[in-house]
Design a protein around this motif. Structure first.
Motif, mmCIF file in Angstrom:
data_model
loop_
_atom_site.group_PDB
_atom_site.id
_atom_site.type_symbol
_atom_site.label_atom_id
_atom_site.label_comp_id
_atom_site.label_asym_id
_atom_site.label_seq_id
_atom_site.Cartn_x
_atom_site.Cartn_y
_atom_site.Cartn_z
ATOM 1 N N ARG A 182 22.283 8.655 -25.863
ATOM 2 C CA ARG A 182 21.737 9.167 -27.139
ATOM 3 C C ARG A 182 20.903 10.422 -26.901
ATOM 4 N N CYS A 183 20.127 10.420 -25.840
ATOM 5 C CA CYS A 183 19.241 11.563 -25.559
ATOM 6 C C CYS A 183 20.019 12.816 -25.178
ATOM 7 N N VAL A 184 21.081 12.678 -24.399
ATOM 8 C CA VAL A 184 21.823 13.870 -23.966
ATOM 9 C C VAL A 184 22.815 14.341 -25.028
ATOM 10 N N ASP A 185 23.011 13.547 -26.061
ATOM 11 C CA ASP A 185 23.935 13.921 -27.131
ATOM 12 C C ASP A 185 23.268 14.823 -28.171
ATOM 13 N N ARG A 186 22.041 15.179 -27.942
ATOM 14 C CA ARG A 186 21.323 16.018 -28.898
ATOM 15 C C ARG A 186 21.750 17.483 -28.756
ATOM 16 N N PRO A 187 21.857 18.204 -29.872
ATOM 17 C CA PRO A 187 22.310 19.606 -29.815
ATOM 18 C C PRO A 187 21.476 20.484 -28.888
ATOM 19 N N ALA A 188 20.169 20.295 -28.858
ATOM 20 C CA ALA A 188 19.318 21.133 -28.004
ATOM 21 C C ALA A 188 19.633 20.923 -26.528
ATOM 22 N N VAL A 189 19.831 19.686 -26.145
ATOM 23 C CA VAL A 189 20.142 19.373 -24.737
ATOM 24 C C VAL A 189 21.501 19.980 -24.363
ATOM 25 N N LYS A 190 22.468 19.838 -25.259
ATOM 26 C CA LYS A 190 23.798 20.401 -25.016
ATOM 27 C C LYS A 190 23.753 21.927 -24.931
ATOM 28 N N ALA A 191 22.984 22.551 -25.797
ATOM 29 C CA ALA A 191 22.900 24.015 -25.808
ATOM 30 C C ALA A 191 22.308 24.547 -24.517
ATOM 31 N N VAL A 192 21.234 23.916 -24.040
ATOM 32 C CA VAL A 192 20.604 24.373 -22.794
ATOM 33 C C VAL A 192 21.541 24.106 -21.612
ATOM 34 N N ALA A 193 22.211 22.965 -21.603
ATOM 35 C CA ALA A 193 23.153 22.658 -20.529
ATOM 36 C C ALA A 193 24.266 23.698 -20.479
ATOM 37 N N ALA A 194 24.757 24.100 -21.642
ATOM 38 C CA ALA A 194 25.818 25.115 -21.672
ATOM 39 C C ALA A 194 25.311 26.461 -21.147
#
Length: 198
Positions: A182-194
């Motif tokens: 649930r925590c890594v599915d957040r848009p902010a986490v995904k955006a920074v990872a990308a």
């Protein structure tokens, strides 16, 4: 303007995720620096004002904040409108502070000691051990989706980080794995990872 000294794919990534999540990127300048890496790459950056040349390091005028839990608390207190912290007077303030400090003072140290296969009765007596820390997390996350209940907070961002970063190297439970997902599915986490190529 606040300045965060950051090195991609390091402990400071969680602070960059927080900034993205809070919607305050226009209020904080992120200065990318190099740091010495465990694989021998990188090196101390003379442009990094941290006394040990580590990250994250937050500068606010003549003041500074180091250590992730402290930076997260500083930012969520400074920008309470994000809803990711718990302000003074909030009925969950104590729980919020406790989870931030528990992560920094208990979970991260015992996870590193467990990974390094270091053990001593004095460590267990004062810090606990990895299995006890995991049991505590599992007890909470088996009852509710996030550390403070039904709502995601900056404490979740901080504490879930190593589980997403190291995956199966951080043994956990089904409840913890579901929380991390649930925590890594957040848009902010995904955006920074990308942006950081993770």
């Amino acid at each position: 303007m606040l300045t965060l000294y950051h090195s991609p794919n390091s402990r400071s990534t969680s602070v960059v995720q927080l900034i993205e999540e809070m919607g305050i990127a226009d209020k904080i300048r992120v200065e990318t620096v190099t740091i010495p890496r465990q694989d021998g790459s990188g090196g101390a950056d003379p442009n990094n004002p941290h006394p040990e040349k580590k990250v994250p390091y937050l500068v606010d005028g003549d003041d500074f904040v180091r250590e992730r839990a402290a930076i997260i608390l500083y930012l969520t207190d400074r920008f309470p409108e994000s809803g990711l912290g718990r302000s003074v007077g909030d009925p969950q303030r104590g729980a919020y502070l406790s989870w931030l400090v528990w992560y920094q003072g208990v979970l991260e140290p015992v996870a590193i000691l467990s990974w390094a296969q270091l053990s001593h009765p004095a460590i267990t007596a004062s810090l606990r051990d990895y299995d006890t820390a995991i049991q505590r997390l599992d007890e909470v996350l088996s009852r509710q989706p996030y550390l403070l209940g039904q709502e995601y907070s900056a404490a979740d961002l901080l504490a879930s980080g190593p589980f997403s970063w190291f995956g199966d190297q951080m043994p956990s439970t089904d409840a913890i794995k579901a929380w991390v997902a649930r925590c890594v599915d957040r848009p902010a986490v995904k955006a920074v990872a990308a942006r950081e190529g993770r």
